[in-house]
Design an enzyme around this catalytic site. Structure first.
Site, PDB file in Angstrom:
ATOM      1  N   ALA A  65      39.402  57.319  43.857  1.00 17.20           N
ATOM      2  CA  ALA A  65      39.203  57.844  42.507  1.00 17.20           C
ATOM      3  C   ALA A  65      39.432  56.687  41.540  1.00 17.20           C
ATOM      4  CB  ALA A  65      40.191  58.965  42.239  1.00 17.20           C
ATOM      5  N   GLY A 109      40.162  58.663  47.395  1.00 16.70           N
ATOM      6  CA  GLY A 109      39.064  59.614  47.211  1.00 16.70           C
ATOM      7  C   GLY A 109      37.806  59.221  47.977  1.00 16.70           C
ATOM      8  N   GLU A 112      38.322  60.469  51.367  1.00 16.05           N
ATOM      9  CA  GLU A 112      38.274  61.932  51.267  1.00 16.05           C
ATOM     10  C   GLU A 112      36.843  62.440  51.079  1.00 16.05           C
ATOM     11  OE1 GLU A 112      41.266  61.527  48.190  1.00 16.05           O
ATOM     12  OE2 GLU A 112      42.597  62.843  49.306  1.00 16.05           O
ATOM     13  N   GLU A 132      47.222  56.014  48.087  1.00 17.16           N
ATOM     14  CA  GLU A 132      47.706  56.556  46.810  1.00 17.16           C
ATOM     15  C   GLU A 132      49.209  56.375  46.640  1.00 17.16           C
ATOM     16  OE1 GLU A 132      45.625  58.105  48.913  1.00 17.16           O
ATOM     17  OE2 GLU A 132      44.061  59.190  47.827  1.00 17.16           O
TER      18      GLU A 132
HETATM   19  N1  CAA Z   1      39.559  52.535  40.557  1.00 11.05           N
HETATM   20  C1  CAA Z   1      39.102  51.736  39.554  1.00 11.05           C
HETATM   21  N2  CAA Z   1      38.677  50.477  39.738  1.00 11.05           N
HETATM   22  C2  CAA Z   1      38.718  49.990  40.988  1.00 11.05           C
HETATM   23  C3  CAA Z   1      39.188  50.746  42.080  1.00 11.05           C
HETATM   24  C4  CAA Z   1      39.620  52.084  41.821  1.00 11.05           C
HETATM   25  N3  CAA Z   1      40.047  52.910  42.794  1.00 11.05           N
HETATM   26  N4  CAA Z   1      39.141  49.991  43.190  1.00 11.05           N
HETATM   27  C5  CAA Z   1      38.652  48.786  42.821  1.00 11.05           C
HETATM   28  N5  CAA Z   1      38.383  48.775  41.489  1.00 11.05           N
HETATM   29  C6  CAA Z   1      37.853  47.700  40.685  1.00 11.05           C
HETATM   30  C7  CAA Z   1      38.906  46.620  40.449  1.00 11.05           C
HETATM   31  O1  CAA Z   1      39.754  46.958  39.388  1.00 11.05           O
HETATM   32  C8  CAA Z   1      38.021  45.421  40.152  1.00 11.05           C
HETATM   33  O2  CAA Z   1      37.567  45.522  38.836  1.00 11.05           O
HETATM   34  P1  CAA Z   1      37.705  44.254  37.821  1.00 11.05           P
HETATM   35  O3  CAA Z   1      36.846  43.190  38.438  1.00 11.05           O
HETATM   36  O4  CAA Z   1      37.174  44.778  36.529  1.00 11.05           O
HETATM   37  O5  CAA Z   1      39.136  43.874  37.810  1.00 11.05           O
HETATM   38  C9  CAA Z   1      36.822  45.626  41.068  1.00 11.05           C
HETATM   39  O6  CAA Z   1      36.828  47.022  41.404  1.00 11.05           O
HETATM   40  C10 CAA Z   1      36.908  44.839  42.360  1.00 11.05           C
HETATM   41  O7  CAA Z   1      38.134  45.145  42.968  1.00 11.05           O
HETATM   42  P2  CAA Z   1      39.177  44.021  43.457  1.00 11.05           P
HETATM   43  O8  CAA Z   1      39.062  42.797  42.619  1.00 11.05           O
HETATM   44  O9  CAA Z   1      40.512  44.656  43.562  1.00 11.05           O
HETATM   45  O10 CAA Z   1      38.564  43.708  44.916  1.00 11.05           O
HETATM   46  P3  CAA Z   1      39.346  43.174  46.188  1.00 11.05           P
HETATM   47  O11 CAA Z   1      38.293  42.832  47.182  1.00 11.05           O
HETATM   48  O12 CAA Z   1      40.325  42.122  45.812  1.00 11.05           O
HETATM   49  O13 CAA Z   1      40.205  44.445  46.727  1.00 11.05           O
HETATM   50  C11 CAA Z   1      40.535  46.764  47.309  1.00 11.05           C
HETATM   51  C12 CAA Z   1      39.558  45.576  47.201  1.00 11.05           C
HETATM   52  C13 CAA Z   1      41.573  46.484  48.400  1.00 11.05           C
HETATM   53  C14 CAA Z   1      39.721  47.990  47.678  1.00 11.05           C
HETATM   54  C15 CAA Z   1      41.265  46.962  45.954  1.00 11.05           C
HETATM   55  O14 CAA Z   1      40.290  47.020  44.918  1.00 11.05           O
HETATM   56  C16 CAA Z   1      42.072  48.215  45.858  1.00 11.05           C
HETATM   57  O15 CAA Z   1      43.170  48.272  46.404  1.00 11.05           O
HETATM   58  N6  CAA Z   1      41.567  49.277  45.168  1.00 11.05           N
HETATM   59  C17 CAA Z   1      42.269  50.483  44.930  1.00 11.05           C
HETATM   60  C18 CAA Z   1      42.339  51.355  46.158  1.00 11.05           C
HETATM   61  C19 CAA Z   1      43.130  52.621  45.875  1.00 11.05           C
HETATM   62  O16 CAA Z   1      44.294  52.576  45.565  1.00 11.05           O
HETATM   63  N7  CAA Z   1      42.472  53.789  46.001  1.00 11.05           N
HETATM   64  C20 CAA Z   1      43.081  55.064  45.733  1.00 11.05           C
HETATM   65  C21 CAA Z   1      42.768  55.525  44.323  1.00 11.05           C
HETATM   66  S1  CAA Z   1      43.641  57.016  43.856  1.00 11.05           S
HETATM   67  C22 CAA Z   1      42.790  58.287  44.564  1.00 11.05           C
HETATM   68  O17 CAA Z   1      41.778  58.092  45.202  1.00 11.05           O
HETATM   69  C23 CAA Z   1      43.358  59.651  44.338  1.00 11.05           C
HETATM   70  C24 CAA Z   1      42.706  60.765  45.100  1.00 11.05           C
HETATM   71  O18 CAA Z   1      42.988  61.001  46.250  1.00 11.05           O
HETATM   72  C25 CAA Z   1      41.760  61.649  44.438  1.00 11.05           C
END
Ligand code: CAA
Length: 258
Positions: A65, A109, A112, A132
């Protein structure tokens, strides 16, 4: 409807839906999930469509998400809007089969959403996770429920509590995905599976989807009775007569969805 965060293509009888927010690794926001629901409903209504494939990019199916969209929300906003509740209910109401073709990250998400599909084919680069916990929250779209049913309590607890990622090999071994293929072959494999499904009787296909999904909602005894009754009811279709006659006559069946 013109979409901005997804790309929809119709290939023969398969609707291919590509999540398309490359700058955010296909993070799920209101717009993307809204458009996805519209596209899925259109595929459900379109008689030409017999199977659906949802995919992302090579780097990410979806990284979860959209954290930036959620970060300032209050409990009242999340609970009051039943955040993503309507969208996930709408996806679960689609009666045509949906395959998730996952490459790269399927996190939070994203994992999911893949689990809401009927089965998952992934590339050898896929990484599944429910991270998360690292954000001070927990899964909200099935990561504590569907994942536990798919891979068992121990692995689901491990992933939800530590936030670690599961690679493709472990995902296949654990029953989360049905097939692993080289990244370059992912779409070809998913589309070919979808085309194969598209050749079957749509009545029988939808019955299978309903029956397998019921196994998560019912006791074994009730589920077996449901399965038997639906099996019996398929003998009221022309497709059953055609399918069995074609077998006896050693030819391909010509199903007409009736
Ligand atoms: N939401 C918003 N933006 C996201 C995102 C997310 N879940 N995941 C990645 N992005 C964005 C980053 O912020 C980045 O944007 P900017 O260039 O503007 O900074 C861009 O995508 C590229 O991401 P990274 O630079 O972080 O890429 P990376 O290769 O270094 O890392 C990754 C990749 C490991 C997937 C890392 O992006 C990450 O950890 N993302 C978040 C994963 C996460 O925590 N997901 C759970 C979300 S909460 C949820 O999903 C709740 C639910 O159950 C409903």
């Amino acid at each position: 409807m013109a979409f901005e965060t997804i790309i929809v293509e119709l290939e023969d009888h398969v609707s291919l839906i590509k999540l398309n927010r490359p700058d955010a690794l296909n993070a799920l926001n209101d717009q993307l999930l809204g458009e996805l629901v519209v596209a899925l409903n259109e595929a459900q209504e379109n008689e030409k469509v017999r199977c659906i494939v949802i995919t992302g990019s090579e780097k990410a199916f979806a990284a979860g998400a959209d954290i930036k969209m959620m970060s300032d929300k209050s409990f009242v906003e999340m609970f009051g809007s039943d955040f993503f509740g309507a969208e996930s209910d709408a996806i679960m109401r689609i009666r045509k089969p949906i395959i998730a073709a996952v490459s790269g990250y399927a996190l939070g998400g994203g994992c999911e959403l893949a689990m809401m599909c009927d089965f998952i084919i992934c590339s050898d680069t896929a990484k599944f996770g429910q991270p998360e916990i690292n954000l001070g929250v927990m899964a909200g779209l099935g990561g504590s429920q569907r994942l536990t049913r798919f891979v068992g309590k121990s692995k689901a607890m491990d992933m939800n509590l530590t936030g670690r990622f599961m690679d493709a090999e472990e995902a296949e071994r654990s029953g989360l995905v049905s097939r692993v293929v080289p990244a370059k072959k992912l779409l070809e494999e998913a589309m070919s599976a979808a085309q194969k499904i598209a050749e079957k009787s749509m009545i029988a296909t939808m019955a299978v989807k309903e029956a397998v999904n019921r196994s998560y909602e019912m006791t074994l005894r009730e589920g077996l009775l449901f399965e038997r009754r639906v099996f019996h009811s398929l003998f009221a279709t022309e497709d059953q007569k055609e399918g069995m006659a074609a077998f006896a006559e050693k030819r391909e069946a010509q199903f007409r969805d009736r």
